[in-house]
Design a protein around this motif. Structure first.
Motif, PDB file in Angstrom:
ATOM      1  N   MET A   1     -90.633  -0.458  18.839  1.00 56.22           N
ATOM      2  CA  MET A   1     -90.616   0.483  19.457  1.00 56.22           C
ATOM      3  C   MET A   1     -89.778   1.589  18.695  1.00 56.22           C
ATOM      4  SD  MET A   1     -90.731   1.215  22.636  1.00 56.22           S
ATOM      5  CE  MET A   1     -90.296   2.490  24.145  1.00 56.22           C
ATOM      6  N   ASN A   2     -88.854   1.281  17.747  1.00 57.18           N
ATOM      7  CA  ASN A   2     -88.144   2.168  17.131  1.00 57.18           C
ATOM      8  C   ASN A   2     -89.068   2.953  16.058  1.00 57.18           C
ATOM      9  OD1 ASN A   2     -86.202   4.026  16.187  1.00 57.18           O
ATOM     10  ND2 ASN A   2     -85.121   2.430  14.876  1.00 57.18           N
ATOM     11  N   ASN A   3     -90.121   2.150  15.510  1.00 57.61           N
ATOM     12  CA  ASN A   3     -91.224   2.693  14.646  1.00 57.61           C
ATOM     13  C   ASN A   3     -91.983   3.833  15.583  1.00 57.61           C
ATOM     14  OD1 ASN A   3     -92.869   2.919  12.282  1.00 57.61           O
ATOM     15  ND2 ASN A   3     -93.768   1.119  12.643  1.00 57.61           N
ATOM     16  N   SER A   4     -92.525   3.412  16.522  1.00 57.71           N
ATOM     17  CA  SER A   4     -93.126   4.466  17.290  1.00 57.71           C
ATOM     18  C   SER A   4     -92.567   5.808  17.587  1.00 57.71           C
ATOM     19  CB  SER A   4     -93.499   4.114  18.868  1.00 57.71           C
ATOM     20  OG  SER A   4     -94.217   2.772  18.520  1.00 57.71           O
ATOM     21  N   LEU A   5     -91.068   5.677  17.828  1.00 55.29           N
ATOM     22  CA  LEU A   5     -90.399   6.776  18.139  1.00 55.29           C
ATOM     23  C   LEU A   5     -90.288   7.777  16.787  1.00 55.29           C
ATOM     24  CD1 LEU A   5     -88.727   8.583  19.981  1.00 55.29           C
ATOM     25  CD2 LEU A   5     -86.554   7.031  19.353  1.00 55.29           C
ATOM     26  N   GLY A   6     -90.052   6.903  15.593  1.00 53.59           N
ATOM     27  CA  GLY A   6     -90.196   7.711  14.323  1.00 53.59           C
ATOM     28  C   GLY A   6     -91.455   8.161  13.821  1.00 53.59           C
ATOM     29  N   LEU A   7     -92.453   7.693  14.355  1.00 48.83           N
ATOM     30  CA  LEU A   7     -93.825   8.167  14.326  1.00 48.83           C
ATOM     31  C   LEU A   7     -94.107   9.362  14.829  1.00 48.83           C
ATOM     32  CD1 LEU A   7     -96.665   7.993  12.688  1.00 48.83           C
ATOM     33  CD2 LEU A   7     -97.333   6.535  14.623  1.00 48.83           C
ATOM     34  N   ILE A   8     -93.454   9.505  16.211  1.00 47.57           N
ATOM     35  CA  ILE A   8     -93.712  10.611  17.145  1.00 47.57           C
ATOM     36  C   ILE A   8     -92.871  11.610  16.815  1.00 47.57           C
ATOM     37  CG2 ILE A   8     -93.474  11.456  19.357  1.00 47.57           C
ATOM     38  CD1 ILE A   8     -94.195   8.724  20.353  1.00 47.57           C
ATOM     39  N   SER A   9     -91.701  11.512  16.402  1.00 50.20           N
ATOM     40  CA  SER A   9     -90.822  12.410  15.635  1.00 50.20           C
ATOM     41  C   SER A   9     -91.379  13.003  14.414  1.00 50.20           C
ATOM     42  CB  SER A   9     -89.611  11.710  15.273  1.00 50.20           C
ATOM     43  OG  SER A   9     -88.761  11.234  16.669  1.00 50.20           O
ATOM     44  N   ALA A  10     -91.819  12.404  13.770  1.00 43.47           N
ATOM     45  CA  ALA A  10     -92.519  12.924  12.420  1.00 43.47           C
ATOM     46  C   ALA A  10     -93.616  13.919  12.545  1.00 43.47           C
ATOM     47  CB  ALA A  10     -93.203  11.631  11.420  1.00 43.47           C
TER      48      ALA A  10
END
Length: 66
Positions: free
Chosen positions: A1-10
């Motif tokens: 889940m944290n990886n998805s948030l990082g991808l969206i933020s990027a």
């Protein structure tokens, strides 16, 4: 889940940077550019009107398309 948030933020961060760069490097509006061309020509001692600049731009456009 944290990886998805990082991808969206990027993605959002990249989109914001891209939009900012587009605003900074966007070309001028045609009317502003023609006025600037006319001012430059007048400073060089060439007397011209807005219709003269419009005709010049039209001729250059046709030459570029050929």
């Amino acid at each position: 889940m944290n990886n998805s948030l990082g991808l969206i933020s990027a993605f959002v961060g990249g989109a914001l940077v891209g939009a900012g760069a587009a605003l900074l490097f966007a070309p001028e509006k045609g009317a502003d550019l023609r006025e600037r061309i006319c001012d430059i020509l007048r400073k060089k001692g060439i007397i011209c009107s807005e219709t003269d600049v419009d005709a010049l731009v039209e001729r250059l456009t046709q030459d570029l398309e050929d």
